[in-house]
Design an enzyme around this catalytic site. Structure first.
Site, mmCIF file in Angstrom:
data_model
loop_
_atom_site.group_PDB
_atom_site.id
_atom_site.type_symbol
_atom_site.label_atom_id
_atom_site.label_comp_id
_atom_site.label_asym_id
_atom_site.label_seq_id
_atom_site.Cartn_x
_atom_site.Cartn_y
_atom_site.Cartn_z
ATOM 1 N N LYS A 13 0.838 -1.211 0.000
ATOM 2 C CA LYS A 13 0.000 0.000 0.000
ATOM 3 C C LYS A 13 0.868 1.256 0.000
ATOM 4 C CE LYS A 13 -1.887 -0.958 3.988
ATOM 5 N NZ LYS A 13 -1.216 -2.230 4.282
ATOM 6 N N ARG A 88 -9.157 1.636 8.668
ATOM 7 C CA ARG A 88 -8.722 0.289 9.011
ATOM 8 C C ARG A 88 -9.860 -0.528 9.612
ATOM 9 N NH1 ARG A 88 -3.255 0.699 8.902
ATOM 10 N NH2 ARG A 88 -2.063 -1.059 9.436
ATOM 11 N N ARG A 127 11.896 -6.026 4.579
ATOM 12 C CA ARG A 127 11.711 -4.570 4.489
ATOM 13 C C ARG A 127 12.665 -3.858 5.444
ATOM 14 N NH1 ARG A 127 5.977 -1.825 5.294
ATOM 15 N NH2 ARG A 127 5.982 -2.996 7.247
ATOM 16 N N ARG A 160 11.500 -2.545 11.273
ATOM 17 C CA ARG A 160 10.490 -2.032 12.205
ATOM 18 C C ARG A 160 10.195 -3.074 13.278
ATOM 19 N NH1 ARG A 160 5.716 0.154 8.352
ATOM 20 N NH2 ARG A 160 4.480 -1.045 9.833
ATOM 21 N N ARG A 171 -0.582 -9.207 13.146
ATOM 22 C CA ARG A 171 -1.151 -8.122 12.331
ATOM 23 C C ARG A 171 -2.041 -8.687 11.217
ATOM 24 N NH1 ARG A 171 4.092 -5.085 10.644
ATOM 25 N NH2 ARG A 171 2.728 -3.730 9.433
HETATM 26 P P1 AP5 Z 1 4.948 -1.592 1.779
HETATM 27 O O1 AP5 Z 1 4.606 -0.756 0.588
HETATM 28 O O2 AP5 Z 1 5.779 -0.977 2.844
HETATM 29 O O3 AP5 Z 1 3.628 -2.279 2.357
HETATM 30 P P2 AP5 Z 1 2.427 -1.695 3.186
HETATM 31 O O4 AP5 Z 1 1.202 -2.379 2.689
HETATM 32 O O5 AP5 Z 1 2.438 -0.198 3.168
HETATM 33 O O6 AP5 Z 1 2.815 -2.277 4.605
HETATM 34 P P3 AP5 Z 1 2.771 -1.646 6.054
HETATM 35 O O7 AP5 Z 1 3.450 -2.609 6.983
HETATM 36 O O8 AP5 Z 1 3.310 -0.245 6.081
HETATM 37 O O9 AP5 Z 1 1.287 -1.675 6.310
HETATM 38 P P4 AP5 Z 1 0.569 -1.738 7.588
HETATM 39 O O10 AP5 Z 1 -0.754 -1.409 7.081
HETATM 40 O O11 AP5 Z 1 0.627 -2.926 8.424
HETATM 41 O O12 AP5 Z 1 1.376 -0.670 8.494
HETATM 42 P P5 AP5 Z 1 1.064 0.820 8.899
HETATM 43 O O13 AP5 Z 1 2.333 1.553 8.913
HETATM 44 O O14 AP5 Z 1 -0.095 1.356 8.137
HETATM 45 O O15 AP5 Z 1 5.655 -2.925 1.222
HETATM 46 C C1 AP5 Z 1 6.119 -3.934 2.131
HETATM 47 C C2 AP5 Z 1 7.485 -4.469 1.620
HETATM 48 O O16 AP5 Z 1 7.268 -5.166 0.404
HETATM 49 C C3 AP5 Z 1 8.487 -3.347 1.321
HETATM 50 O O17 AP5 Z 1 9.764 -3.762 1.697
HETATM 51 C C4 AP5 Z 1 8.360 -3.171 -0.198
HETATM 52 O O18 AP5 Z 1 9.565 -2.722 -0.737
HETATM 53 C C5 AP5 Z 1 7.997 -4.562 -0.671
HETATM 54 N N1 AP5 Z 1 7.104 -4.542 -1.837
HETATM 55 C C6 AP5 Z 1 6.070 -3.685 -2.067
HETATM 56 N N2 AP5 Z 1 5.463 -3.962 -3.239
HETATM 57 C C7 AP5 Z 1 6.117 -5.046 -3.757
HETATM 58 C C8 AP5 Z 1 5.960 -5.815 -4.942
HETATM 59 N N3 AP5 Z 1 5.010 -5.555 -5.826
HETATM 60 N N4 AP5 Z 1 6.845 -6.854 -5.122
HETATM 61 C C9 AP5 Z 1 7.809 -7.131 -4.231
HETATM 62 N N5 AP5 Z 1 8.014 -6.435 -3.097
HETATM 63 C C10 AP5 Z 1 7.179 -5.406 -2.842
HETATM 64 O O19 AP5 Z 1 0.537 0.597 10.379
HETATM 65 C C11 AP5 Z 1 1.382 0.133 11.425
HETATM 66 C C12 AP5 Z 1 0.589 0.055 12.698
HETATM 67 O O20 AP5 Z 1 0.082 1.375 13.047
HETATM 68 C C13 AP5 Z 1 -0.668 -0.830 12.663
HETATM 69 O O21 AP5 Z 1 -0.369 -2.181 12.910
HETATM 70 C C14 AP5 Z 1 -1.513 -0.178 13.762
HETATM 71 O O22 AP5 Z 1 -1.071 -0.569 15.032
HETATM 72 C C15 AP5 Z 1 -1.213 1.293 13.607
HETATM 73 N N6 AP5 Z 1 -2.167 1.962 12.692
HETATM 74 C C16 AP5 Z 1 -1.867 2.590 11.509
HETATM 75 N N7 AP5 Z 1 -2.974 3.083 10.944
HETATM 76 C C17 AP5 Z 1 -4.010 2.756 11.762
HETATM 77 C C18 AP5 Z 1 -5.404 2.975 11.715
HETATM 78 N N8 AP5 Z 1 -5.995 3.614 10.707
HETATM 79 N N9 AP5 Z 1 -6.160 2.494 12.751
HETATM 80 C C19 AP5 Z 1 -5.614 1.852 13.786
HETATM 81 N N10 AP5 Z 1 -4.295 1.605 13.882
HETATM 82 C C20 AP5 Z 1 -3.494 2.052 12.888
#
Ligand code: AP5
Length: 214
Positions: A13, A88, A127, A160, A171
Site C-alpha cells: 500500500k 482500518r 523490508r 520495524r 497483524r
Molecule cells: P509496503 O509498501 O511498505 O507495504 P504496506 O502495505 O504499506 O505495509 P505496512 O506494513 O506499512 O502496512 P501496515 O498497514 O501494516 O502498516 P502501517 O504503517 O499502516 O511494502 C512492504 C514491503 O514489500 C516493502 O519492503 C516493499 O519494498 C515490498 N514490496 C512492495 N510492493 C512489492 C511488490 N510488488 N513486489 C515485491 N516487493 C514489494 O501501520 C502500522 C501500525 O500502526 C498498525 O499495525 C496499527 O497498530 C497502527 N495503525 C496505523 N494506521 C491505523 C489505523 N488507521 N487504525 C488503527 N491503527 C493504525
C-alpha cells in the site's frame, strides 16, 4: 482525487501510495507514518499508539479518526490525497464518510492491493525502513545504494519492531478480522479497484493508473 489504499500489512500500500501521490501531486497520508513520527518525537499520542503497535494491534479508532479529520482540512488536501493505512475498521470508514459529507466531499476510489498471506512474512522480514524520512526499501526487491543507509536522507535503516515474524502474524489476523470487511464496504459503493499485488511494483502501479484514468 481522493483515494483510499486497502490491503494486508506489507501488501505494498505504502509503495503504491507514494507513487500515486507523486504522479497526481497530492499528499500521501499514512496513519502508520504519523504514529511512528509521534513515537520518535516522544509525544503523548506516540506513547499511546506505541503500546498497541508493538503488539500488532490497531490503535483505538478515536485516536485515529480525530487526527485524520483534522488532516484532511489542511490546505494541501484541496485537490485530494491518498490514504495509506486508513481507514482500518468499518467505524473509521463511516466516520471518514460522515466528515467528508459535511464538507460536500467523498472518496473517489478504494484501491485494494491483493497479496496472499504466504508472501507477506517474507516481504516484511526483508523490508528496511527509514524512521527519519519514511522511505522504505527491501533487501532484495529495492536495495539501497549503500547497505543499511537510506538513499534519500543518509539515515541508518531499521527493521520495524512490528515487522518481526511473530508480530506480522498477529497483524495479519487483525487485518482479516477488522480491516478486510472494508473491501465489501467500498465494493458496495461501486468505487473498489482490485489489483494483483504479487506482480512487479511497476506493473501494479500501471494497473492502478489504468483504472484511475479510465
Ligand atoms: P509496503 O509498501 O511498505 O507495504 P504496506 O502495505 O504499506 O505495509 P505496512 O506494513 O506499512 O502496512 P501496515 O498497514 O501494516 O502498516 P502501517 O504503517 O499502516 O511494502 C512492504 C514491503 O514489500 C516493502 O519492503 C516493499 O519494498 C515490498 N514490496 C512492495 N510492493 C512489492 C511488490 N510488488 N513486489 C515485491 N516487493 C514489494 O501501520 C502500522 C501500525 O500502526 C498498525 O499495525 C496499527 O497498530 C497502527 N495503525 C496505523 N494506521 C491505523 C489505523 N488507521 N487504525 C488503527 N491503527 C493504525
Amino acid at each position: 482525487m481522493k483515494i483510499v489504499m486497502l490491503g494486508a500489512p506489507g501488501a505494498g500500500k505504502g509503495t503504491q501510495a507514494k507513487r500515486i501521490a507523486e504522479k497526481y501531486n497530492i499528499p500521501h497520508i499514512s496513519t502508520g507514518d504519523i504514529f511512528r513520527d509521534n513515537i520518535k518525537k516522544g509525544t503523548e499520542l506516540g506513547g499511546k499508539a506505541k503500546s498497541y503497535m508493538d503488539q500488532g494491534l490497531l490503535v483505538p479508532d478515536k485516536l485515529v479518526i480525530d487526527l485524520v479529520v483534522d488532516r484532511v482540512k489542511q490546505d494541501d488536501c484541496t485537490n485530494g490525497y491518498v490514504f495509506d493505512g486508513f481507514p482500518r475498521t468499518i467505524p473509521q470508514a463511516e466516520a471518514l464518510d460522515a466528515a467528508l459529507k459535511a464538507m460536500n466531499e467523498e472518496i473517489d476510489y478504494a484501491v485494494n492491493v491483493e497479496v496472499p498471506d504466504s508472501n507477506i512474512v517474507d516481504r516484511m522480514s526483508g523490508r528496511r525502513a527509514c524512521l527519519n524520512c519514511g522511505a522504505t526499501y527491501h533487501l532484495e526487491h529495492i536495495p539501497t545504494k549503500v547497505e543499511g543507509i537510506c538513499d534519500t536522507c543518509g539515515t541508518e535503516l531499521v527493521l520495524r519492531d512490528d515487522d518481526k515474524p511473530e508480530t506480522v502474524l498477529k497483524r495479519l489476523k487483525v487485518y482479516h478480522e477488522q480491516t478486510q470487511p472494508l473491501i465489501d464496504y467500498y465494493r458496495d459503493k461501486g468505487i473498489l479497484i482490485e489489483v494483483d499485488g504479487t506482480k512487479d511494483m511497476a506493473e501494479v502501479f500501471t494497473a492502478i493508473v489504468s483504472v484511475l484514468e479510465k
